[in-house]
Design a protein around this motif. Sequence first.
Motif, short mmCIF file in Angstrom:
data_model
loop_
_atom_site.label_atom_id
_atom_site.label_comp_id
_atom_site.label_asym_id
_atom_site.label_seq_id
_atom_site.Cartn_x
_atom_site.Cartn_y
_atom_site.Cartn_z
N ILE A 11 0.86 -1.18 0.00
CA ILE A 11 0.00 0.00 0.00
C ILE A 11 0.89 1.23 0.00
CG2 ILE A 11 -1.84 1.26 1.18
CD1 ILE A 11 -1.28 -2.23 2.27
N ILE A 12 0.76 2.03 -1.04
CA ILE A 12 1.56 3.24 -1.18
C ILE A 12 0.62 4.42 -0.93
CG2 ILE A 12 2.95 4.65 -2.74
CD1 ILE A 12 3.50 1.93 -4.26
N LEU A 42 -4.54 7.74 -2.82
CA LEU A 42 -4.36 9.16 -3.17
C LEU A 42 -5.48 10.05 -2.63
CD1 LEU A 42 -3.34 8.65 -6.90
CD2 LEU A 42 -1.83 9.06 -4.96
N ASN A 43 -6.20 9.62 -1.62
CA ASN A 43 -7.31 10.41 -1.10
C ASN A 43 -6.89 11.75 -0.52
OD1 ASN A 43 -9.50 8.86 -1.85
ND2 ASN A 43 -9.38 7.58 -0.03
N VAL A 71 -4.24 -1.03 -8.12
CA VAL A 71 -5.47 -0.27 -7.85
C VAL A 71 -5.11 1.10 -7.30
CG1 VAL A 71 -7.63 -0.24 -6.53
CG2 VAL A 71 -6.68 -2.43 -7.30
N ILE A 72 -5.78 2.12 -7.81
CA ILE A 72 -5.63 3.47 -7.28
C ILE A 72 -6.85 3.77 -6.44
CG2 ILE A 72 -5.55 5.92 -7.89
CD1 ILE A 72 -3.99 5.08 -10.41
N VAL A 73 -6.62 4.30 -5.24
CA VAL A 73 -7.72 4.66 -4.36
C VAL A 73 -7.83 6.18 -4.32
CG1 VAL A 73 -8.59 4.60 -1.99
CG2 VAL A 73 -7.45 2.60 -2.95
N ALA A 89 -10.68 2.73 -7.06
CA ALA A 89 -11.66 2.44 -6.01
C ALA A 89 -11.79 3.69 -5.13
CB ALA A 89 -11.20 1.26 -5.18
N PRO A 90 -12.98 3.95 -4.62
CA PRO A 90 -13.17 5.16 -3.80
C PRO A 90 -12.64 5.04 -2.37
CG PRO A 90 -15.26 4.05 -4.13
CD PRO A 90 -14.24 3.31 -4.95
N THR A 91 -12.50 3.80 -1.85
CA THR A 91 -12.01 3.63 -0.49
C THR A 91 -10.92 2.56 -0.46
OG1 THR A 91 -13.56 1.88 0.13
CG2 THR A 91 -14.30 4.17 0.46
#
Length: 110
Positions: A11-12, A42-43, A71-73, A89-91
């Motif tokens: 997880i980055i 990236l939230n 996956v980019i969050v 993904a949003p979360t």
Amino acid sequence: MILDQKGNTSIITQETVTVIELVKKIQALYPKFKNNNIIVALNAIDNFGREDIVEFLQLSKNHRNAKHSFVIVSNKIDLAVVPDEIIVAPTLQEGFDIVEMEDMERDLGF
């Protein structure tokens, strides 16, 4: 850039630098987690548009071709502008769900 490990998933998390700088850092450190699934959280980044998401395109394609999830969050990007080759993904939990689902698909030979 914050790098965490949960099972076979790296997880980055990025909070301060630009997306371009983040992609360069990920590419430089890629050998460290090339055999893991990758979630890029990236939230915390506010101004996030199509040109930013496209920066991840080649990295995503390469990683997915190697049979790993990428996956980019982000809950701050319009999914209509995201290329089909990139999964968003949003979360973080939904990001993990996608990774888990893709792992099952790979195990079944899809």
